[in-house]
Enzyme design. Structure first.
Site, PDB file in Angstrom:
ATOM      1  N   GLU A 229       3.103  18.979  35.793  1.00 22.78           N
ATOM      2  CA  GLU A 229       4.375  18.943  36.662  1.00 22.78           C
ATOM      3  C   GLU A 229       5.137  20.300  36.328  1.00 22.78           C
ATOM      4  OE1 GLU A 229       8.973  17.021  36.448  1.00 22.78           O
ATOM      5  OE2 GLU A 229       7.256  16.106  35.293  1.00 22.78           O
ATOM      6  N   GLU A 234      15.458  22.278  39.108  1.00 22.17           N
ATOM      7  CA  GLU A 234      16.051  21.072  39.025  1.00 22.17           C
ATOM      8  C   GLU A 234      17.711  21.722  38.578  1.00 22.17           C
ATOM      9  OE1 GLU A 234      14.217  17.834  36.249  1.00 22.17           O
ATOM     10  OE2 GLU A 234      13.704  19.753  35.114  1.00 22.17           O
TER      11      GLU A 234
END
Length: 514
Positions: A229, A234
């Site tokens: 990932e 974020e």
């Protein structure tokens, strides 16, 4: 990423198959993006987005009877994994009215709480190359650029844009019983090896399912789904982080119980993936005035900004931003013996030494992670709240029993009492995130694709390019590192590039050693 979204519904179907129903038509919302060449010319690509299968209505193949209701399975339709897959199917999505998802040209908006027949919270979507295939990106040696508006995201929310090494067809070719595939958003995996997925590899995840104690819609099953990932972004309006997560096996694979590791398991570090990652959060690294709401911050999160992430062939990851026509490099970090602004091997080693932990290096670090970025990865765009840790790991002090004197504990200015999902869903239901202007191409190609102006901004009459101070060398003058800034309106730093690179103009406000 400490958890990838609290999920809502599931998928599957006949003859041990993961198939689709027809009570609701499936029409993917269109979304354009741009593919750029090394000369800076970008061409528009026609794509679309699809919502993840876990959000979808899952019901009996021969009726509208729910297979999954609230956070429990139907004991009649789903007594075990095989029978459940035979009895249940995955239906289409009403994107705007049910999930709060809308698109316009190159812009995608995801709403937080949408109330229709039932309450929906957040969404996870994938960019499509065709009606049945996810768009894949090879990140190594390239850069990825997008605009984002996080102005409506308070403490506790996470507008996450990231890449995972999931199968482009959603797992259809590997698991022939899965006939729904990418068209219906199947095949998800990430570095937390999520166990809240209702179906994995064409099989149900009902055996061993434990309903959540604090979320009426989710639970944890006996299996998880793992893969590498790359968290490009974020963020909310308070904090942002950039984080690669390697796995010892790059592509999607199933795992069992607590041996999955990650957020959903008792042994967080017992799996094949790195759940912590090597994160670059400017606030956590001591720059508390770089990112936040208002003009007192270098990047003002009340306004849209452009985020450009570059993946060097060495494995190092670089970042710069553009807002209001001004280009900003990733701010420098001083961490142990490390000084710089590139997420590279030295930085990741320093972070583990200063903040603790060894999960990233244990799973192979950037060397192993390059195996993921050198292959195809699928783009994920999402909005979620965190029923496990209230997103405190992103925007507050975490763990909560630590203090500001604990290295790496303070990640943002949010209170340790913030981020409670029930409160967020009640107090901030209209929160949303908007992603737009996606561009992808060789390093240095996306910033000059808008007619010479910086991506995401209009050139003001007079501007300055702000950058962190760099060390200076002796006469004849300092030399800029490979991929560092070397010119632009208002720039006063080194203009001579290190051997093997030359100063190339990306736009009037930013030149880079390439």
């Amino acid at each position: 990423m400490y958890q990838k979204l609290a999920l809502i519904s599931a998928f599957l179907a006949t003859a041990r198959a993961q198939s689709a129903c027809t009570l609701q038509a499936e029409t993917h919302p269109p979304l354009t993006w741009q593919k750029c060449s090394s000369g800076g010319t970008c061409t528009q690509q026609t794509g679309s987005v699809v919502i993840d299968a876990n959000w979808r209505w899952t019901h009996a193949t021969n009726s509208s009877t729910n297979c999954y209701d609230g956070n429990t399975w139907s004991s009649t339709l789903c007594p075990d994994n095989e029978t459940c897959a035979k009895n249940c199917c995955l239906d289409g999505a009403a994107y705007a009215s049910t999930y709060g998802v809308t698109t316009s040209a190159d812009s995608l908006s995801i709403g937080f709480v949408t109330q229709s027949a039932q309450k929906n919270v957040g969404a996870r979507l994938y960019l499509m190359a065709s009606d049945t295939t996810y768009q894949e990106f090879t990140l190594l040696g390239n850069e990825f650029s997008f605009d984002v508006d996080v102005s409506q995201l308070p403490c506790g929310l996470n507008g996450a844009l990231y890449f995972v090494s999931m199968d482009a067809d959603g797992g259809v070719s590997k698991y022939p019983t899965n006939t729904a595939g990418a068209k219906y958003g199947t095949g998800y995996c990430d570095s937390q090896c999520p166990r809240d997925l209702k179906f994995i590899n064409g099989q149900a995840n009902v055996e061993g399912w434990e309903p959540s104690s604090n979320n009426a819609n989710t639970g944890i099953g006996g299996h998880g789904s793992c893969c590498s990932e790359m968290d490009i972004w974020e963020a909310n309006s308070i904090s942002e982080a950039l984080t690669p997560h390697p796995c010892t096996t790059v592509g999607q694979e199933i795992c069992d119980g607590d041996s999955c590791g990650g957020t959903y398991s008792g042994d967080r570090y017992g799996g094949t993936c790195d759940p912590d990652g090597c994160d670059w959060n400017p606030y956590r690294l001591g720059n508390t005035s770089f990112y936040g709401p208002g003009s007192s911050f270098t990047l003002d999160t009340t306004k849209k900004l452009t985020v450009v992430t570059q993946f060097e062939t060495s494995g190092a990851i670089n970042r710069y931003y553009v807002q209001n026509g001004v280009t900003f490099q990733q701010p420098n970090a001083e961490l142990g013996d490390y000084s710089g602004n590139s997420l590279d091997d030295d930085y990741c080693a320093a972070e583990e030494a200063e903040f603790g932990g060894s999960s990233f290096s244990d799973k192979g670090g950037l060397t192993q992670f390059k195996k993921a970025t050198s292959g195809g990865m699928v783009l994920v765009m999402s909005l979620w709240d965190d029923y496990y840790a209230n997103m405190l790991w992103l925007d507050s002090t975490y763990p909560t029993n630590e203090t500001s004197s604990t290295p790496g504990a303070v990640r943002g200015s949010c209170s340790t009492s913030s981020g409670v999902p029930a409160q967020l869903e009640s107090n901030s239901p209209n929160a949303k995130v908007v992603y737009s202007n996606i561009k992808f191409g060789p390093i240095g190609s996306t910033g000059n694709s808008s007619g010479g102006n910086p991506p995401g901004g209009n050139p003001p009459g007079t501007t300055t390019t702000r950058r962190p101070a760099t060390s200076t060398g002796s006469s004849p003058g300092p030399t800029q590192t490979h991929y560092g800034q070397c010119g632009g309106i208002g720039y006063s730093g080194p203009t001579v590039c290190a051997s093997g690179s030359t100063c190339q103009v990306l736009n009037p406000y930013y030149s880079q050693c390439l």
